[in-house]
Design a protein around this motif. Sequence first.
Motif, short mmCIF file in Angstrom:
data_model
loop_
_atom_site.label_atom_id
_atom_site.label_comp_id
_atom_site.label_asym_id
_atom_site.label_seq_id
_atom_site.Cartn_x
_atom_site.Cartn_y
_atom_site.Cartn_z
N ALA A 28 45.09 13.29 4.49
CA ALA A 28 44.95 11.91 4.97
C ALA A 28 46.07 11.54 5.95
CB ALA A 28 44.94 10.93 3.78
N HIS A 29 47.28 12.08 5.70
CA HIS A 29 48.41 11.80 6.59
C HIS A 29 48.13 12.35 8.00
CE1 HIS A 29 52.48 10.21 6.60
NE2 HIS A 29 52.83 11.16 7.44
N ARG A 30 47.55 13.56 8.06
CA ARG A 30 47.19 14.16 9.35
C ARG A 30 46.13 13.34 10.08
NH1 ARG A 30 47.67 20.56 9.91
NH2 ARG A 30 49.90 20.26 10.06
N ILE A 31 45.04 13.01 9.33
CA ILE A 31 43.93 12.32 9.97
C ILE A 31 44.38 10.95 10.48
CG2 ILE A 31 41.65 11.31 9.55
CD1 ILE A 31 41.15 13.62 7.59
N ILE A 36 46.04 7.28 14.89
CA ILE A 36 47.02 6.32 15.42
C ILE A 36 47.52 6.77 16.78
CG2 ILE A 36 49.28 5.26 15.02
CD1 ILE A 36 48.64 5.69 11.96
N PHE A 37 47.73 8.10 16.96
CA PHE A 37 48.22 8.62 18.23
C PHE A 37 47.22 8.33 19.36
CE2 PHE A 37 48.62 12.13 21.34
CZ PHE A 37 49.92 11.89 21.75
N GLY A 75 40.52 -1.21 10.27
CA GLY A 75 40.66 0.18 9.86
C GLY A 75 41.94 0.79 10.38
N LEU A 76 42.31 0.43 11.61
CA LEU A 76 43.53 0.96 12.21
C LEU A 76 44.77 0.50 11.44
CD1 LEU A 76 44.45 2.58 14.78
CD2 LEU A 76 45.08 0.34 15.67
N THR B 95 52.16 19.89 15.96
CA THR B 95 52.08 20.63 14.69
C THR B 95 50.63 20.93 14.33
OG1 THR B 95 54.04 19.43 13.99
CG2 THR B 95 52.81 20.59 12.29
N ILE B 96 49.75 19.93 14.53
CA ILE B 96 48.34 20.13 14.20
C ILE B 96 47.73 21.22 15.10
CG2 ILE B 96 46.07 19.00 14.23
CD1 ILE B 96 47.45 16.43 13.35
#
Lengths: 132, 153
Positions: A28-31, A36-37, A75-76, B95-96
């Motif tokens: 979830a942290h990655r997604i 956000i990026f 959602g953001l 990183t991804i």
Amino acid sequence: MATETSTRSVVPQGTLYRGREGMWSWVAHRITGLLIFVFLLVHVLDTSLVRVAPEAYNAVIETYKNPVVGLGEAGLVGAVLFHAFNGIRVMLVDFWSQGPRFHRQMLWAVGALWVLLMVPFLVRHLSNVFGG
Amino acid sequence: MAAPSLEAPRSTPYRRSTSRRSNYEMYSWLFMRLSGAVLVVLVIGHLFVNLMVGDGISGLDFGFVAGKWASPFWQVWDLAMLWLAMIHGSNGVRTIINDYAQRDMTRIVLKTLVLVALVFTVVLGTLVIFTFEPCPVGPDGAFLEGVPSFCTS
């Protein structure tokens, strides 16, 4: 194998990053981070229109004021708050001596804090979006 | 019976460690945590002031931005947020990419794109914050449409 499993709990408890809370919070942290990026790139681009003309900026912001974008913004904010609080949890796991021991409980604290801030935010934001 | 003597280890001109790696990834790891801690404050403050206070998201327009950037406090706040968030985010995406892109060429192309987006966005945002004019005038010397009310009063 059989003797090995019998000395441990039959139900896998997971480790810091393999399985269960540790892994899914990492996913979830990655997604959320990627989401956000991508938003951040668009956000800097549209805000840059203030340098073009006040009306150019206002025209673009006006197109955002509809329920679809409003729900996207909700959602953001949800993604940002999760990423922020889970990020603090990651720092505690890495830097606090008791962090790895309590990483699972800290994820529940992240969830509780998230709900605590999302409820007043959603009341405020959705009444703006749908209240006209 | 003489005491046994040991020769001093031959250390000096020779590297005993074969590792010549830099600490780049360790500093990258540390940066994510340090910038993350600062960003928690900057971003949640940003969201609170823009979405919760006053008219919330309905109050966003040129005048709102002009009112904020008239103050050096919010200029510095947004500048720090821009730089830290863009570097933090780009490093996270790097990183991804390293994790999931298997071909060398795919990684090179994707990471180049991220670097271009990073430099472009940071330079653009920095220029906008520093050259922002809250009360812009047209060629005829009159204020443009949509300037905030504090320009004319």
